[in-house]
Design a protein around this motif. Structure first.
Motif, PDB file in Angstrom:
ATOM      1  N   LEU A 144      44.206 -63.885  18.202  1.00  0.00           N
ATOM      2  CA  LEU A 144      45.784 -63.238  18.045  1.00  0.00           C
ATOM      3  C   LEU A 144      45.886 -62.136  17.001  1.00  0.00           C
ATOM      4  O   LEU A 144      46.490 -60.841  16.661  1.00  0.00           O
ATOM      5  N   LEU A 147      45.763 -58.256  18.490  1.00  0.00           N
ATOM      6  CA  LEU A 147      46.997 -57.528  19.007  1.00  0.00           C
ATOM      7  C   LEU A 147      46.944 -56.441  19.429  1.00  0.00           C
ATOM      8  O   LEU A 147      47.124 -55.704  20.308  1.00  0.00           O
ATOM      9  N   LEU A 150      45.458 -55.054  22.320  1.00  0.00           N
ATOM     10  CA  LEU A 150      46.082 -55.787  23.439  1.00  0.00           C
ATOM     11  C   LEU A 150      46.652 -54.645  23.229  1.00  0.00           C
ATOM     12  O   LEU A 150      47.123 -54.342  24.985  1.00  0.00           O
ATOM     13  N   PHE A 151      48.000 -54.534  22.143  1.00  0.00           N
ATOM     14  CA  PHE A 151      48.731 -52.977  22.688  1.00  0.00           C
ATOM     15  C   PHE A 151      48.227 -52.645  23.537  1.00  0.00           C
ATOM     16  O   PHE A 151      49.162 -52.046  24.524  1.00  0.00           O
ATOM     17  N   ILE A 156      53.328 -53.466  25.764  1.00  0.00           N
ATOM     18  CA  ILE A 156      53.692 -54.777  25.153  1.00  0.00           C
ATOM     19  C   ILE A 156      54.389 -55.230  26.159  1.00  0.00           C
ATOM     20  O   ILE A 156      55.158 -56.351  25.508  1.00  0.00           O
ATOM     21  N   SER A 160      50.409 -58.415  28.326  1.00  0.00           N
ATOM     22  CA  SER A 160      49.908 -58.354  27.134  1.00  0.00           C
ATOM     23  C   SER A 160      49.929 -59.459  26.570  1.00  0.00           C
ATOM     24  O   SER A 160      49.536 -60.293  26.250  1.00  0.00           O
ATOM     25  N   LYS A 161      50.707 -60.245  27.487  1.00  0.00           N
ATOM     26  CA  LYS A 161      51.209 -61.530  26.791  1.00  0.00           C
ATOM     27  C   LYS A 161      50.147 -62.600  27.886  1.00  0.00           C
ATOM     28  O   LYS A 161      49.964 -63.847  27.337  1.00  0.00           O
ATOM     29  N   LEU A 164      46.564 -62.375  25.797  1.00  0.00           N
ATOM     30  CA  LEU A 164      46.656 -62.835  25.109  1.00  0.00           C
ATOM     31  C   LEU A 164      46.451 -64.561  25.484  1.00  0.00           C
ATOM     32  O   LEU A 164      45.488 -65.360  24.923  1.00  0.00           O
ATOM     33  N   GLY A 233      52.763 -64.778  22.421  1.00  0.00           N
ATOM     34  CA  GLY A 233      53.032 -63.585  22.271  1.00  0.00           C
ATOM     35  C   GLY A 233      54.557 -63.113  21.968  1.00  0.00           C
ATOM     36  O   GLY A 233      55.683 -61.988  22.581  1.00  0.00           O
ATOM     37  N   ILE A 236      56.418 -62.237  18.936  1.00  0.00           N
ATOM     38  CA  ILE A 236      55.482 -60.786  18.799  1.00  0.00           C
ATOM     39  C   ILE A 236      57.021 -59.554  19.576  1.00  0.00           C
ATOM     40  O   ILE A 236      56.638 -58.929  18.441  1.00  0.00           O
TER      41      ILE A 236
ATOM     42  N   ASP B 178      54.118 -56.491  13.920  1.00  0.00           N
ATOM     43  CA  ASP B 178      53.209 -55.988  14.513  1.00  0.00           C
ATOM     44  C   ASP B 178      53.417 -54.822  15.235  1.00  0.00           C
ATOM     45  O   ASP B 178      53.608 -54.039  16.209  1.00  0.00           O
TER      46      ASP B 178
END
Lengths: 289, 364
Positions: A144, A147, A150-151, A156, A160-161, A164, A233, A236, B178
């Motif tokens: 986490l 992130l 990961l983005f 997004i 990315s989910k 994760l 995810g 976010i 974020d």
């Protein structure tokens, strides 16, 4: 049956009869429901419009809205004579379940290569040398907190989910499966070789077959972490999904919708777990878990 | 020798412990007699002064004057609202929109006693590649949905003649923690709506620019201090004292801030971990009602009713009032002149200028 004595509770050999056992297993559920109802009633006495602990009517409305009404951001407007099934198909809970479910199933599918990799790590010394230490390290990384990276890599959107979830769960699965593979007695492997098995026969037909039921059990234990990562995810950045809806509803204390959603997610997890368990029993009747 | 010394120091320790215990007993007993109130606040340019207000002792001075105790507690914004609706805290900082769609819509009768400021550029719509409003439909827009960000976006669309395209906007609900990384690292997401200091962080990148901000809709995004009405109306009058004390302390604090007093700015900036520079920049786009007169004048003006009407219609149109509410009039607002927006028997949100006016007349 002998009369109940209080000491039976700490007696390993004392068994409650069937009826009592059933009643006892319901007890905590009833207590929880009772406590909830009491809180709800008290809060509604103070404020008839309370939303933190919705009462039965509010909950019924919330369930009706989630099951028969389209999501607010959708353009779909049901015709006046639309059947219940028609409405249900376009409802927000179906929409959210489909999009969350897709993410969940893709991640689940991506765990298959992870399991195969683990088999190789556990069995083939060259793979072990190359991967094991890295996976051990990677397993301790809190996904986490990565992130922003990961983005960059996955955008997004969906990936990315999914990333994760996979990054969060796969290393643990790999380590777990590696342990199972290593626990297969060496004698069996030697024996298989003496019976003229080649390397892949040993890997896939001797070892893999044996550990598969344990792998499925390990997966069952990892369902909840998977769902947790999926929720993280979706909270976010998302425009649909079960956790997206919960995040949106939280903005105006829509507990009347959130509670049914939470129970629905619990039920889904239970159903997946149950089907994996039945599958396991069907495929591996010899396996005693 | 050593032994006696040890036992001596040990008995001293016991004595000290006993004394401490006694002291806490006595002091907690003493406290029990004093009505205690808790104010929740969250990080925002216009609310950070609450941190300084407590730290500087200004709040304690005013609380002592009225014989009450006031605690100030920092929350995350969403958590502070949850705590307020759950009645865990007595007063809370929030925007006019959340005051309306959270406590008020959930049946918690609430009163705004301080209108602190309005966002005058703190919230902004930022785009890449020189996009304009007519090109927004179909583009992915990142924002925290159902907040003032979505309100700002919708007002921007309406004021730029794009009302018909509202339903074509593709919104991605993105957590504010974020959103900066998510926007900066994805060139494929061309639009973001957020607030300061995030806006400043994003605008540091010269390839993006703001196409609309809250200075174009002055007075629509208000930052309030809201008290539960039942607390305000406590029969023992302690709620009134609380309102007076907190108002008095607030205007003393804000006066220092407006005068540019170094400590006031330094601690208010520190409350959100901002540098003094950055906080000053945020204050420029925060239209602070620095004097009680300006706040009271705004609260008693007809303007506030027009602005609130826009906000309440938005909340209703977006289902923010919950499943059970069939019309925006079901959550009625009462203004200082006694006029009511909505159904008379369903007043849930009250704008009360009494304490701001009292501060203005020096009667606190």
């Amino acid at each position: 049956m002998a009369a109940f004595s209080p000491f039976d509770i700490v007696d390993i050999q004392a068994r409650p009869n069937r009826l009592v056992a059933q009643a006892l297993s319901c007890l905590l559920f009833l207590i929880c429901i009772g406590l909830y109802m009491q809180t709800s009633i008290n809060r509604h006495k103070e404020n008839p419009e309370d939303r933190v602990t919705p009462n039965a009517t509010q909950l019924a409305n919330g369930i009706h809205a989630s099951v028969f009404e389209p999501a607010e951001e959708d353009d779909y407007i049901p015709a006046d004579d639309a059947s219940k099934w028609e409405r249900f198909k376009h409802s927000m809970i179906v929409k959210d379940t489909v999009s969350s479910g897709r993410r969940f199933l893709i991640s689940l599918a991506l765990l298959i290569p992870a399991v195969v990799l683990a088999l190789h790590i556990g069995l083939f010394p060259w793979f072990g040398a190359g991967f094991l230490r890295f996976v051990l390290f990677f397993d301790k990384i809190v996904a986490l907190s990565l992130l922003p990276i990961l983005f960059i890599v996955f955008g997004i959107d969906e990936w990315s989910k999914i990333a994760l979830i996979v990054i969060g769960v796969a290393p643990t699965m790999i380590l777990d499966v590696t342990q199972m593979v290593k626990a297969v007695p060496q004698e069996q492997i030697v024996k298989a070789f003496t019976l003229d098995a080649n390397n892949f026969d040993v890997a896939y037909r001797v070892v893999f077959r044996q550990v598969l039921p344990q792998v499925i059990n390990s997966l069952r234990l990892n369902l909840k972490p998977m769902m947790l990562f999926l929720f993280a995810g979706e909270m976010i950045a998302a425009s649909d999904g079960l956790a997206y809806r919960i995040a949106i509803m939280r903005r105006h204390m829509g507990m009347d919708v959130i509670l049914p959603y939470v129970l629905w997610v619990a039920f889904l997890l239970f159903a997946i777990d149950l089907s994996l368990r039945l599958l396991n029993r069907r495929m591996h009747p010899w396996f005693q878990a | 020798m050593r032994d006696t010394q040890a036992s001596k120091s040990r008995s001293l320790l016991y004595a000290a412990a006993a004394f401490l215990l006694l002291a806490t007993c006595v002091s907690s007993q003493a406290k029990a007699d004093v009505p205690t109130f808790t104010v929740g606040w969250s990080v925002y340019a216009g609310w950070n002064p609450y941190f300084y207000m407590q730290k500087s002792g200004i709040l304690k001075k005013w609380a002592d004057k009225y014989g009450i105790a006031i605690k100030v507690q920092r929350f995350d914004y969403a958590a502070s609202l949850d705590a307020f609706v759950a009645k865990n805290i007595d007063a809370c900082t929030m925007t006019n929109m959340e005051a309306f769609d959270l406590p008020a819509a959930a049946g918690v009768d609430s009163t705004a006693i301080i209108v602190g400021d309005y966002s005058n550029g703190n919230d902004a719509i930022i785009v890449r590649n020189g996009l304009t409003f007519d090109k927004l439909p179909g583009q992915k827009i990142m924002l925290v949905q159902k907040t003032v960000s979505e309100y700002l976006l919708e007002r921007g669309m309406v004021l730029n003649g794009q009302q018909a395209n509202l339903s074509k906007l593709k919104l991605i609900n993105t957590s504010d923690s974020d959103i900066v990384a998510a926007f900066m690292n994805n060139k494929s997401n061309p639009v973001v709506v957020t607030w300061k200091p995030l806006v400043s962080q994003i605008l540091a990148d010269k390839s993006v620019h703001s196409i609309f901000d809250s200075s174009k809709i002055p007075g629509e995004i208000l930052d309030l201090l809201v008290v539960r009405t039942e607390v305000l109306n406590r029969p023992d009058g302690s709620g009134q004292k609380f309102a007076k004390a907190v108002s008095g302390a607030w205007y003393e604090t804000v006066a220092q801030l407006a005068a540019g007093q170094a400590n006031a700015i330094k601690y208010s900036a520190g409350a959100s971990g901002d540098s003094v520079e950055s906080y000053k920049e945020q204050l420029k786009t925060t239209s602070l009602f620095a004097t009680p007169k300006s706040a009271a004048d705004f609260t008693t003006s007809p303007t506030i009713k027009q602005k609130m009407d826009l906000v309440r219609q938005f909340c209703f149109a977006h289902g923010l009032l919950g499943q059970g509410i069939k019309s925006a009039d079901d959550v009625a607002i009462i203004y200082p002149d006694g006029s009511i927006q909505g159904k008379k028997d369903r007043v849930r949100l009250r704008f009360n200028a009494t304490y701001m006016q009292a501060a203005q007349q020096g009667k606190l």
